[in-house]
Scaffold this active site. Sequence first.
Site, PDB file in Angstrom:
ATOM      1  N   HIS A 181       0.402  -1.301   0.521  1.00  0.00           N
ATOM      2  CA  HIS A 181       0.354  -0.129  -0.151  1.00  0.00           C
ATOM      3  C   HIS A 181       1.268   1.618  -0.164  1.00  0.00           C
ATOM      4  CE1 HIS A 181      -4.827  -2.158   0.968  1.00  0.00           C
ATOM      5  NE2 HIS A 181      -3.135  -2.425   0.583  1.00  0.00           N
TER       6      HIS A 181
ATOM      7  N   LYS B 142      -8.118  14.238   4.742  1.00  0.00           N
ATOM      8  CA  LYS B 142      -7.775  13.215   3.927  1.00  0.00           C
ATOM      9  C   LYS B 142      -6.881  12.870   5.327  1.00  0.00           C
ATOM     10  CE  LYS B 142      -6.369  13.796  -0.006  1.00  0.00           C
ATOM     11  NZ  LYS B 142      -6.824  12.979  -0.559  1.00  0.00           N
ATOM     12  N   ARG B 143      -5.512  11.778   6.115  1.00  0.00           N
ATOM     13  CA  ARG B 143      -4.958  11.948   6.890  1.00  0.00           C
ATOM     14  C   ARG B 143      -3.323  13.054   6.574  1.00  0.00           C
ATOM     15  NH1 ARG B 143      -3.733   8.098  11.311  1.00  0.00           N
ATOM     16  NH2 ARG B 143      -1.975   9.420  11.969  1.00  0.00           N
TER      17      ARG B 143
ATOM     18  N   LYS C  46       1.203  14.414   0.882  1.00  0.00           N
ATOM     19  CA  LYS C  46      -0.359  14.744   1.069  1.00  0.00           C
ATOM     20  C   LYS C  46      -0.488  16.600   0.428  1.00  0.00           C
ATOM     21  CE  LYS C  46      -2.289  11.114   3.125  1.00  0.00           C
ATOM     22  NZ  LYS C  46      -3.000   9.579   2.339  1.00  0.00           N
TER      23      LYS C  46
ATOM     24  N   THR D  89      -8.266   6.598  -2.002  1.00  0.00           N
ATOM     25  CA  THR D  89      -9.831   6.484  -2.364  1.00  0.00           C
ATOM     26  C   THR D  89     -10.459   7.186  -2.591  1.00  0.00           C
ATOM     27  OG1 THR D  89      -9.407   5.463   0.489  1.00  0.00           O
ATOM     28  CG2 THR D  89      -9.331   3.643  -2.019  1.00  0.00           C
TER      29      THR D  89
ATOM     30  N   LYS E 197     -14.225   8.573  -4.120  1.00  0.00           N
ATOM     31  CA  LYS E 197     -15.491   9.167  -3.156  1.00  0.00           C
ATOM     32  C   LYS E 197     -16.082  10.378  -3.194  1.00  0.00           C
ATOM     33  CE  LYS E 197     -14.226   6.359   0.575  1.00  0.00           C
ATOM     34  NZ  LYS E 197     -13.319   6.242   1.638  1.00  0.00           N
TER      35      LYS E 197
HETATM   36  C1  26W Z   1       3.750   0.685  10.513  1.00  0.00           C
HETATM   37  C2  26W Z   1       2.967   1.870  10.371  1.00  0.00           C
HETATM   38  C3  26W Z   1       2.210   2.261   8.973  1.00  0.00           C
HETATM   39  C4  26W Z   1       1.169   2.266   8.907  1.00  0.00           C
HETATM   40  C5  26W Z   1      -0.076   2.064   8.680  1.00  0.00           C
HETATM   41  C6  26W Z   1       2.814   1.877   7.837  1.00  0.00           C
HETATM   42  C7  26W Z   1       1.460   1.996   6.165  1.00  0.00           C
HETATM   43  C8  26W Z   1       0.532   2.106   6.771  1.00  0.00           C
HETATM   44  C9  26W Z   1      -0.779   2.085   5.720  1.00  0.00           C
HETATM   45  C10 26W Z   1       0.112   1.695   4.196  1.00  0.00           C
HETATM   46  C11 26W Z   1      -1.416   3.940   4.978  1.00  0.00           C
HETATM   47  C12 26W Z   1      -2.032   3.344   4.348  1.00  0.00           C
HETATM   48  O1  26W Z   1      -2.735   4.051   4.391  1.00  0.00           O
HETATM   49  N1  26W Z   1      -1.883   3.887   2.996  1.00  0.00           N
HETATM   50  C13 26W Z   1      -2.527   4.455   1.977  1.00  0.00           C
HETATM   51  O2  26W Z   1      -3.607   2.698   1.952  1.00  0.00           O
HETATM   52  C14 26W Z   1      -4.292   2.645   0.499  1.00  0.00           C
HETATM   53  C15 26W Z   1      -5.368   1.538   0.490  1.00  0.00           C
HETATM   54  O3  26W Z   1      -4.073   1.299  -0.441  1.00  0.00           O
HETATM   55  C16 26W Z   1      -4.235   3.926  -0.461  1.00  0.00           C
HETATM   56  O4  26W Z   1      -5.189   4.213  -1.447  1.00  0.00           O
HETATM   57  C17 26W Z   1      -3.355   5.320  -0.056  1.00  0.00           C
HETATM   58  O5  26W Z   1      -3.164   5.701  -0.994  1.00  0.00           O
HETATM   59  C18 26W Z   1      -2.587   4.744   0.662  1.00  0.00           C
HETATM   60  O6  26W Z   1      -1.900   5.836   1.268  1.00  0.00           O
END
Ligand code: 26W
Length: 673
Positions: A358, A546-547, A552, A653, A657
């Site tokens: 992701h 968004k976060r 971003k 995503t 939306k």
């Molecule tokens: C270990 C800490 C950590 C926590 C969460 C590392 C990475 C994450 C996620 C991968 C972050 C995340 O939410 N990524 C998002 O995933 C979405 C679903 O595929 C994508 O649409 C977003 O672009 C992506 O930033």
Amino acid sequence: MLKKFDKKAFIAEVKDNVKALYRKTIDEATQQQVFQAVSYAVKDAIIDNWLETQAQYEKDDPKTVYYMSMEFLMGRALGNNMINLGDYDEIKEALDELGFDLNVIEDQEPDAALGNGGLGRLAACFLDSLATLGYSAYGCGIRYRYGMFKQKIEDGYQVEIPDNWLKDGNPFELRRPEYAKEVKFGGYVQVEYDSAARRNRFIQKGYQSVRAVPYDIPIVGYKNKIVNTLRVWDAEPISDFQLDSFNKGEYMKAVEQENLAKNIVEVLYPADEHYAGKELRLKQQYFFISASVQAAIEKYKKKHSDIHKFYEKATFQLNDTHPTVAVAELMRILLDEEGLEWDEAWEITTKTCAYTNHTIMAEALEKWPIELFSRLLPRIYQIVEEINHRFVEQIRMMYPGNEHKVAKMAILYDGQVRMAHLAIAGSFSVNGVARLHTEILEKQELKDFYDMMPDKFNNKTNGITFRRWLIHCNEPLTDMITQLIGDGFRQDAMQLEKLAGYAGDEKVLNRLLEVKMANKRRLKKYILDTQGIDIDENSIFDIQVKRLHEYKRQQMNALYVIFKYLDIKRGNIPSTPVTVIFGAKAAPAYTIAKDIIHLILCLQQLINNDPDVSPYLKVVMIENYNVTKAEYIIPACDVSEQISLASKEASGTGNMKFMLNGAVTLGTMDGAN
Ligand code: 26W
């Protein structure tokens, strides 16, 4: 056929529930109590289909996907369940008759915020779609006691408040103690020779353990009678320690186990795209994975005697690297409990696991220190060592003499366990989440792996559920679309193409503008009621929610606001006023992200109170942006800001939306934009 809704019976049940749960009549009940009573009645309406679906799966024995994820950002359940049951309007009427406003009742429900952002919400959307499409699927996750923190804004800064989402109880969950599993941590591995089997046995000794107790949450398919399950695990101490441990004189050990259980599921880690290497997080990962893998094997063995064919009936879809320990846990069970040889076990494992990547953000890559990993999971570590050993051998076979390749690709390297490498080695499929992102994985981030095993790589562009992100959040637009093209789009998104026929139809376009205006008025009221800021519904709603993350580029948007402010000050009045809306949580330890929130809040204060500028430009920072707020905000948007630094947003995503709800996208060529 769906069971016909019986209004009279439903009303009677709600009244009964209030009585049984709270010893009150419906007139004495609080709105929260009515919410609970209504939700129990809705769950009751779900139960038969839930039973039937599971019985049907049992009979047909289809392949089942286990969507393994540390995060499920579900939001509220009541309204969504009502829609998917096909009884939304009827239940609304029933409540009317009882003298309650459905909107107010829905507002009593806390968001199930067991996720950070995109990755967790994707998991939630997938569960809805899998049920709607009739796939046999389980979500497997953790029942965190505290979900994503609540964001308060105080004196221009973000403050984090614990999210005690279970305090009034969760009417949609079902505790299943009969399916509890034991999960072991720490201790050491004793090797004993089993002369009968003529092989070594690996036995974990001196460990601490917890009891993983599943809670099942129904996932209702859209008007198809199918109900799948999200299974989230709670941790309990293994035994009633107060009694036996005194006798055994192991009091301290028992107390430790009690604390271990309490701590494991206490809280969701609120850092997104940032890996911190915390021991408790690794415990969380192994906890829910071990329990889920054990449960999947147990379920398989109920019907099948040949474990070699496990992969024909199960896929473990790993949502990023967080659940990757599943590769080693499946190996452990096949080797140590099923008594298979390494090669057999490896074949089954690598035909069962599949990994979704992701993010390419370097700081998000999970790498556990070997010292920590091997101390916490001694047997799992032995298995990872062996996987690594064989994987490195394979690299050397393909690239003789190229130790640089080995260094880049090994699973164990430089004192660390590289979880992404373990996931790739142990999976039959590695996918990115948008075409561009998958290309970047293949050509750059994971190039070495792609070169070695190109067949594993594939793209699965993300998607969203239309049930929540159109039907539930945007009733006026849903009605309009239904009138134009019928309601087939509710299950089959492609039918929206029929709308293209109206592209030049003045009447339809005007109606679309009216729908947008209605949604903007609703958001205007919501912001006024919740934050006391009055915005102009005739202004352009320019929205970035968004976060908060540097990549971003909320800061770039803020710079645009500053430019606009100065421009208006100089006398350049825009022909149409603009309202710039932000919503974002910053990870608690992410200082720059918090500074950017502070900047936006300063701009809000400065600009909204400047009489020269505020008629033409306003800034709103939405407090505590979450799934429920998104449902208010997105339908009201004119301009959707998707301005990530190109290559960094894997998919996005939110972009989808907004587009579905008729906003214009202002975006960089990134992710799925
Ligand atoms: C270990 C800490 C950590 C926590 C969460 C590392 C990475 C994450 C996620 C991968 C972050 C995340 O939410 N990524 C998002 O995933 C979405 C679903 O595929 C994508 O649409 C977003 O672009 C992506 O930033």
